[in-house]
Design a protein around this motif. Structure first.
Motif, PDB file in Angstrom:
ATOM      1  N   VAL A 145       0.776  -1.317  -0.031  1.00  0.00           N
ATOM      2  CA  VAL A 145      -0.153   0.407  -0.033  1.00  0.00           C
ATOM      3  C   VAL A 145       0.546   1.484  -0.022  1.00  0.00           C
ATOM      4  CG1 VAL A 145      -1.635   1.161   1.284  1.00  0.00           C
ATOM      5  CG2 VAL A 145      -1.733  -1.105   1.003  1.00  0.00           C
ATOM      6  N   GLY A 146       0.531   2.110  -0.709  1.00  0.00           N
ATOM      7  CA  GLY A 146       1.169   3.534  -0.845  1.00  0.00           C
ATOM      8  C   GLY A 146       1.444   4.384  -2.084  1.00  0.00           C
ATOM      9  N   GLY A 147       1.342   5.226  -2.128  1.00  0.00           N
ATOM     10  CA  GLY A 147       2.030   6.183  -3.152  1.00  0.00           C
ATOM     11  C   GLY A 147       0.636   6.935  -3.309  1.00  0.00           C
ATOM     12  N   ASP A 148       0.450   7.843  -4.592  1.00  0.00           N
ATOM     13  CA  ASP A 148      -0.763   8.388  -5.046  1.00  0.00           C
ATOM     14  C   ASP A 148      -2.697   7.687  -3.923  1.00  0.00           C
ATOM     15  OD1 ASP A 148      -2.718  10.033  -5.946  1.00  0.00           O
ATOM     16  OD2 ASP A 148      -2.555   9.315  -7.953  1.00  0.00           O
ATOM     17  N   PRO A 149      -3.207   8.128  -3.189  1.00  0.00           N
ATOM     18  CA  PRO A 149      -4.242   8.249  -2.856  1.00  0.00           C
ATOM     19  C   PRO A 149      -5.682   8.040  -3.755  1.00  0.00           C
ATOM     20  CG  PRO A 149      -4.073   9.495  -1.942  1.00  0.00           C
ATOM     21  CD  PRO A 149      -2.975   9.733  -2.446  1.00  0.00           C
ATOM     22  N   GLY A 150      -5.235   8.798  -4.651  1.00  0.00           N
ATOM     23  CA  GLY A 150      -6.721   9.397  -5.352  1.00  0.00           C
ATOM     24  C   GLY A 150      -7.231   8.125  -6.462  1.00  0.00           C
ATOM     25  N   PRO A 151      -6.329   7.189  -7.244  1.00  0.00           N
ATOM     26  CA  PRO A 151      -6.845   5.523  -7.544  1.00  0.00           C
ATOM     27  C   PRO A 151      -8.099   4.743  -6.728  1.00  0.00           C
ATOM     28  CG  PRO A 151      -4.273   5.488  -8.032  1.00  0.00           C
ATOM     29  CD  PRO A 151      -5.014   7.024  -6.612  1.00  0.00           C
ATOM     30  N   PHE A 152      -7.437   5.180  -5.456  1.00  0.00           N
ATOM     31  CA  PHE A 152      -8.409   3.890  -4.544  1.00  0.00           C
ATOM     32  C   PHE A 152      -9.819   4.919  -4.079  1.00  0.00           C
ATOM     33  CE2 PHE A 152      -3.518   2.637  -3.580  1.00  0.00           C
ATOM     34  CZ  PHE A 152      -4.312   1.041  -3.942  1.00  0.00           C
ATOM     35  N   THR A 153      -9.679   6.493  -4.328  1.00  0.00           N
ATOM     36  CA  THR A 153     -10.620   7.342  -3.996  1.00  0.00           C
ATOM     37  C   THR A 153     -11.368   7.009  -5.339  1.00  0.00           C
ATOM     38  OG1 THR A 153      -9.246   8.871  -3.105  1.00  0.00           O
ATOM     39  CG2 THR A 153     -11.237   9.892  -3.906  1.00  0.00           C
ATOM     40  N   ALA A 154     -11.377   7.346  -6.590  1.00  0.00           N
ATOM     41  CA  ALA A 154     -11.816   6.413  -7.676  1.00  0.00           C
ATOM     42  C   ALA A 154     -12.675   5.411  -7.383  1.00  0.00           C
ATOM     43  CB  ALA A 154     -10.950   6.729  -8.803  1.00  0.00           C
ATOM     44  N   MET A 155     -11.551   4.734  -7.242  1.00  0.00           N
ATOM     45  CA  MET A 155     -12.522   2.864  -6.943  1.00  0.00           C
ATOM     46  C   MET A 155     -13.462   2.381  -5.560  1.00  0.00           C
ATOM     47  SD  MET A 155     -10.720  -0.709  -5.432  1.00  0.00           S
ATOM     48  CE  MET A 155      -8.741   0.124  -6.492  1.00  0.00           C
ATOM     49  N   GLY A 156     -13.416   3.724  -5.212  1.00  0.00           N
ATOM     50  CA  GLY A 156     -14.699   3.651  -4.173  1.00  0.00           C
ATOM     51  C   GLY A 156     -16.058   4.426  -4.770  1.00  0.00           C
ATOM     52  N   VAL A 157     -15.762   5.196  -5.213  1.00  0.00           N
ATOM     53  CA  VAL A 157     -16.598   6.406  -6.183  1.00  0.00           C
ATOM     54  C   VAL A 157     -17.535   5.584  -7.104  1.00  0.00           C
ATOM     55  CG1 VAL A 157     -17.390   8.396  -7.511  1.00  0.00           C
ATOM     56  CG2 VAL A 157     -15.134   8.732  -5.588  1.00  0.00           C
TER      57      VAL A 157
END
Length: 358
Positions: A145-157
Motif C-alpha cells: 500500500v502507498g503512493g497516490d491515493p487518487g486511484p483508491f478514491t476513484a475506486m470507492g466512487v
C-alpha cells in the motif's frame, strides 16, 4: 484574517494553527477538528487563495469533513486538514515543504498528513524527511500500500455510483447509464476509466483542455464546456473537482437522478442537501463515497507505524464496503424523511462523540 472561532464553519475544532516560516516563505493552516477516534488524519492542500479567509474556511470545512469521513469509514483516525497558501505563481520549494514537515512534527502525532490538491507523492517524500507523521509515500513492493491515493478514491466512487444506480434506477448494469463527470484530474480520470469499462456513456469537463481531450479519446466520452457540465441531461452527475458546487444555482441547474462524486464539501451550505432531496435527486454524501483514498493512506500509515505488512487487497476489501454504508444512509433517509446528508452527519456526529443516535 478574522478570528477563526467567529467563522460559520468553526465547529468546536480542537486546534487551528497558523504556521508561518519567513525563511522559506511558508504560510499554512493546520486544523484539527476531532481526535476522538485517533490522530487527526487528512491531506495537505496547496492552493492559491484570493482571500486568506477562504483558506481558513477551507481548512475548517475540510478538517470537519475528515472527522466524518474517517468515522464513517470505520477508521481509528480523527479529522484534520492542512492548507498551504500558494502565491499567484504557485511557488513551491523544498524549504517550504521541509518547514511544513517541521510544523506537523511539532504536533507530536496529533495530525497525520498526506497528499491533497496540489501536493504530490514526491512532495510527501520531502515532508517525510522531517516527520514520521505522514502517509501517501511511494509503495515498497508491488502489492504494498502507498503512493497516490487518487486511484483508491476513484475506486470507492465507482463502487458508490454502482450502488446509487441500483438504488435509484433499479439497475445493476452501468451499460448505457449517462454520467457527467466534472473534473479530469487523478480521481476524475480514474473514475471515468472504470465507468467506461462498464459501458457507461460519459460526458467530461475540465479546465485542462489537453487532459480532458486525451481522456475523452481514451474512454470514448464527449466533452462539455466547464460551465455547462452541471446542466447536462444525465443519470448521474459526478463532481470530482473542488467543492461547494451544489449551491442555489448549482442545485437548480441539475438535470439528473443522482449526484455522486469525489469532491469534498460538495454542498455549499447545509440547506442544499434537503434541496436536492426535494428535487428527487439521490445524493451520495461526499465523505462516505470518497473515502477510498483515506482508507489507503490510513492503512499504509498504521501498518508502517506497527512495523507490519499491509497489502493492497486489504485496502480493496475495505473500499468495497462503501456501498453498504451508502445503502444504510439511504435506507435511514427514506425511513426518517431526512435528507441523506443529514442522516450521514448525525451518524458521524455520534461516532465522534458529539451527537445522539441517528
Amino acid at each position: 484574517m478574522a478570528a477563526f472561532w467567529t467563522e460559520p464553519d468553526f465547529d468546536d475544532h480542537e486546534l487551528v494553527q497558523l504556521v508561518r516560516d519567513a525563511r522559506s516563505g511558508l504560510t499554512a493552516i493546520i486544523a484539527l477538528h476531532s481526535t476522538h477516534l485517533g490522530p487527526g488524519a487528512g491531506g495537505t492542500r496547496f492552493w492559491h487563495y484570493g482571500n486568506p479567509q477562504d483558506a481558513m474556511r477551507d481548512a475548517l470545512r475540510l478538517s470537519r469533513g475528515m472527522s466524518f469521513k474517517n468515522a464513517m469509514a470505520g477508521l481509528p483516525m480523527g479529522g484534520g486538514k492542512a492548507v498551504i497558501l500558494a502565491d499567484e505563481r504557485g511557488t513551491k520549494t523544498k524549504a517550504m515543504l521541509e518547514a511544513f514537515g517541521d510544523a506537523v512534527d511539532a504536533l507530536g502525532g496529533r495530525y497525520v498528513t498526506a497528499e491533497d490538491v496540489g501536493i504530490s507523492v514526491d512532495d510527501m517524500a520531502i515532508v517525510a524527511q522531517r516527520t514520521r507523521y505522514v502517509s501517501g509515500l511511494a509503495p515498497q513492493g508491488e502489492q504494498a500500500v502507498g503512493g497516490d491515493p487518487g486511484p483508491f478514491t476513484a475506486m470507492g466512487v465507482y463502487h458508490g455510483i454502482r450502488a446509487a444506480v441500483a438504488h435509484k434506477l433499479g439497475s445493476n448494469d452501468l451499460r448505457g447509464i449517462r454520467v457527467a463527470v466534472q473534473g479530469a484530474g487523478s480521481v476524475g480520470a480514474g473514475l471515468a476509466r472504470l465507468l467506461a469499462r462498464d459501458g457507461a456513456v460519459l460526458t467530461l469537463a475540465d479546465i485542462n483542455a489537453d487532459a480532458v481531450a486525451a481522456l475523452a479519446d481514451e474512454t470514448g466520452a464527449e466533452i462539455a464546456p466547464t460551465d455547462a457540465i452541471m446542466s447536462m441531461s444525465c443519470d448521474v452527475f459526478s463532481p470530482n473537482a473542488l467543492g461547494a458546487v451544489l449551491d442555489d444555482d448549482g442545485v437548480a441547474r441539475l438535470d439528473c437522478a443522482i449526484v455522486a462524486g469525489a469532491a469534498n464539501n460538495q454542498l455549499a451550505r447545509p440547506e442544499h442537501g434537503p434541496m436536492l432531496a426535494d428535487r428527487g435527486i439521490l445524493y451520495a454524501p461526499d465523505y462516505v463515497i470518497n473515502a477510498g483514498g483515506i482508507i489507503s493512506v490510513t492503512l499504509e500509515y498504521l501498518c508502517r507505524m506497527q512495523g507490519s505488512p499491509c497489502g493492497i487487497n486489504e485496502v480493496r476489501a475495505r473500499i468495497a464496503q462503501i456501498p453498504e454504508r451508502l445503502q444504510q444512509v439511504w435506507r435511514e433517509s427514506e425511513a426518517s424523511g431526512r435528507s441523506p446528508d443529514q442522516v450521514a452527519d448525525a451518524m458521524a456526529m455520534q461516532l465522534i462523540g458529539r451527537g445522539d443516535s441517528a
